[in-house]
Design a protein around this motif. Structure first.
Motif, mmCIF file in Angstrom:
data_model
loop_
_atom_site.group_PDB
_atom_site.id
_atom_site.type_symbol
_atom_site.label_atom_id
_atom_site.label_comp_id
_atom_site.label_asym_id
_atom_site.label_seq_id
_atom_site.Cartn_x
_atom_site.Cartn_y
_atom_site.Cartn_z
ATOM 1 N N ALA A 5 -2.829 39.710 -10.537
ATOM 2 C CA ALA A 5 -2.007 40.442 -9.560
ATOM 3 C C ALA A 5 -2.610 41.796 -9.204
ATOM 4 O O ALA A 5 -2.182 42.442 -8.247
ATOM 5 C CB ALA A 5 -0.596 40.629 -10.107
ATOM 6 N N TRP A 6 -3.575 42.251 -9.992
ATOM 7 C CA TRP A 6 -4.214 43.541 -9.718
ATOM 8 C C TRP A 6 -5.559 43.381 -9.020
ATOM 9 O O TRP A 6 -6.237 44.376 -8.740
ATOM 10 C CB TRP A 6 -4.432 44.301 -11.025
ATOM 11 N N ASP A 7 -5.961 42.138 -8.777
ATOM 12 C CA ASP A 7 -7.269 41.913 -8.154
ATOM 13 C C ASP A 7 -7.305 42.632 -6.801
ATOM 14 O O ASP A 7 -6.493 42.365 -5.921
ATOM 15 C CB ASP A 7 -7.505 40.411 -7.966
ATOM 16 N N SER A 8 -8.235 43.537 -6.656
ATOM 17 C CA SER A 8 -8.302 44.352 -5.442
ATOM 18 C C SER A 8 -9.455 43.934 -4.530
ATOM 19 O O SER A 8 -9.801 44.661 -3.591
ATOM 20 C CB SER A 8 -8.443 45.828 -5.828
ATOM 21 N N THR A 9 -10.040 42.781 -4.823
ATOM 22 C CA THR A 9 -11.130 42.290 -3.978
ATOM 23 C C THR A 9 -10.612 42.054 -2.563
ATOM 24 O O THR A 9 -9.528 41.509 -2.380
ATOM 25 C CB THR A 9 -11.676 40.941 -4.534
ATOM 26 N N GLN A 10 -11.384 42.488 -1.589
ATOM 27 C CA GLN A 10 -11.012 42.294 -0.193
ATOM 28 C C GLN A 10 -11.782 41.095 0.350
ATOM 29 O O GLN A 10 -12.988 40.981 0.131
ATOM 30 C CB GLN A 10 -11.342 43.558 0.628
ATOM 31 N N GLY A 50 -4.964 48.237 -17.111
ATOM 32 C CA GLY A 50 -5.865 47.119 -16.826
ATOM 33 C C GLY A 50 -6.110 46.953 -15.333
ATOM 34 O O GLY A 50 -7.170 46.472 -14.925
ATOM 35 N N GLY A 51 -5.124 47.331 -14.510
ATOM 36 C CA GLY A 51 -5.208 47.055 -13.073
ATOM 37 C C GLY A 51 -5.611 48.207 -12.179
ATOM 38 O O GLY A 51 -6.371 48.011 -11.214
ATOM 39 N N LEU A 52 -5.126 49.403 -12.460
ATOM 40 C CA LEU A 52 -5.388 50.520 -11.544
ATOM 41 C C LEU A 52 -6.870 50.838 -11.343
ATOM 42 O O LEU A 52 -7.278 51.145 -10.225
ATOM 43 C CB LEU A 52 -4.620 51.772 -11.992
ATOM 44 N N PRO A 53 -7.697 50.767 -12.409
ATOM 45 C CA PRO A 53 -9.123 51.041 -12.171
ATOM 46 C C PRO A 53 -9.740 50.101 -11.124
ATOM 47 O O PRO A 53 -10.651 50.503 -10.395
ATOM 48 C CB PRO A 53 -9.756 50.837 -13.554
ATOM 49 N N LYS A 54 -9.207 48.889 -11.019
ATOM 50 C CA LYS A 54 -9.733 47.953 -10.003
ATOM 51 C C LYS A 54 -9.405 48.459 -8.593
ATOM 52 O O LYS A 54 -10.226 48.357 -7.683
ATOM 53 C CB LYS A 54 -9.112 46.557 -10.199
#
Lengths: 65, 199
Positions: A10-15, B110-114
């Motif tokens: 859910a945190w994957d920030s890949t565009q 775990g998520g914010l650095p991404k």
């Protein structure tokens, strides 16, 4: 066409960008960066699926750094 | 004669009341000591995680002490005897809140650095661009760049707060980073990750 990744992290920030008919890396680079000459950034981020920046296929999912 | 009996009765009742109250002095003193020790043991951790509940228990302890000072020993005993159990509940509430905040922190750590890394990558590339993309003017881009510097600093501060044991502050800072990072991503024409979207 930008695409949101479904499921997974859910945190994957890949565009992502799904290649449409008539598009080139230059054109996609213009869309996201305003400057087609930066297409190499997209090519470099997708070297696992692209071997030639001039050869992209409709429906391919490209990472946009 | 009747007046004499009435007077004796009043005096006797008074003496009985005084004796009853004095009888409670030692138990009240012991109950107060136990209450103070229990509240004191729970207070430090509880003040960090459930400050509102700490006030209620402290007020109850103060009321018990005030009653003791006024020599209202029965009242002091009644007020103090339940406080160790309340202090225990306070400690449990603090532990539960701490666990909840720690879980929240771990998810964001775990998520914010991404998110921050994705923004940095896009800002670096756009900084090399001869022309900005549609829907992004120079002012918006400058705002995004200063926003990136801001969240980078706040994220460092959040990490330091967590290392220092201030989990509530760390989580508050991390939430601020999450909201700002999502805003910057939108400004830059990026998709914020699902975890950062407002619920």
């Amino acid at each position: 066409m930008a695409e949101e990744k479904a499921g997974g992290d859910a945190w994957d920030s890949t565009q992502w960008h799904v290649v449409q008919k008539g598009e080139s890396l230059w054109k996609i680079s213009e869309q996201y960066y305003g400057d087609g000459s930066l297409y190499k950034k997209i090519f470099e981020a997708n070297q696992d699926i692209l071997s030639d920046p001039n050869l992209i296929k409709v429906g391919q999912k490209l990472r946009i750094p | 004669m009747k007046k004499g009996f009435a007077l004796i009765a009043v005096v006797l009742v008074g003496l009985m009341l005084v004796a009853g109250c004095s009888r409670d002095k030692e138990p009240a003193e012991a109950a107060l000591k136990a209450a103070e020790a229990a509240v004191s043991a729970a207070k430090a951790e509880a003040a960090k995680y459930v400050p509102d509940q700490v006030k209620g228990v402290e007020d109850a302890l103060k009321a018990a002490k005030d009653a003791f000072e006024k020599k209202e020993y029965t009242q002091a005993l009644n007020a103090a005897k339940d406080l160790p159990a309340k202090a225990k509940e306070l400690a449990s509430a603090a532990a539960a809140k701490k666990a909840e905040l720690t879980k929240s922190w771990e998810e964001m750590a775990g998520g914010l650095p991404k998110m921050v890394e994705a923004i940095k990558s896009r800002v670096d590339i756009l900084s090399k661009s001869k022309k900005l993309p549609a829907n992004l003017d120079k002012a918006k881009f400058e705002g995004a760049k200063s926003g990136l510097a801001e969240i980078t600093q706040t994220w460092t501060d959040a990490g330091n707060a967590f290392k220092g044991g201030n989990i509530a502050d760390a989580v508050a800072k991390a939430n601020a980073v999450k909201a700002k990072a999502a805003e910057i991503m939108t400004t830059l024409g990026m998709q914020a990750p699902a975890a950062a979207k407002p619920s």
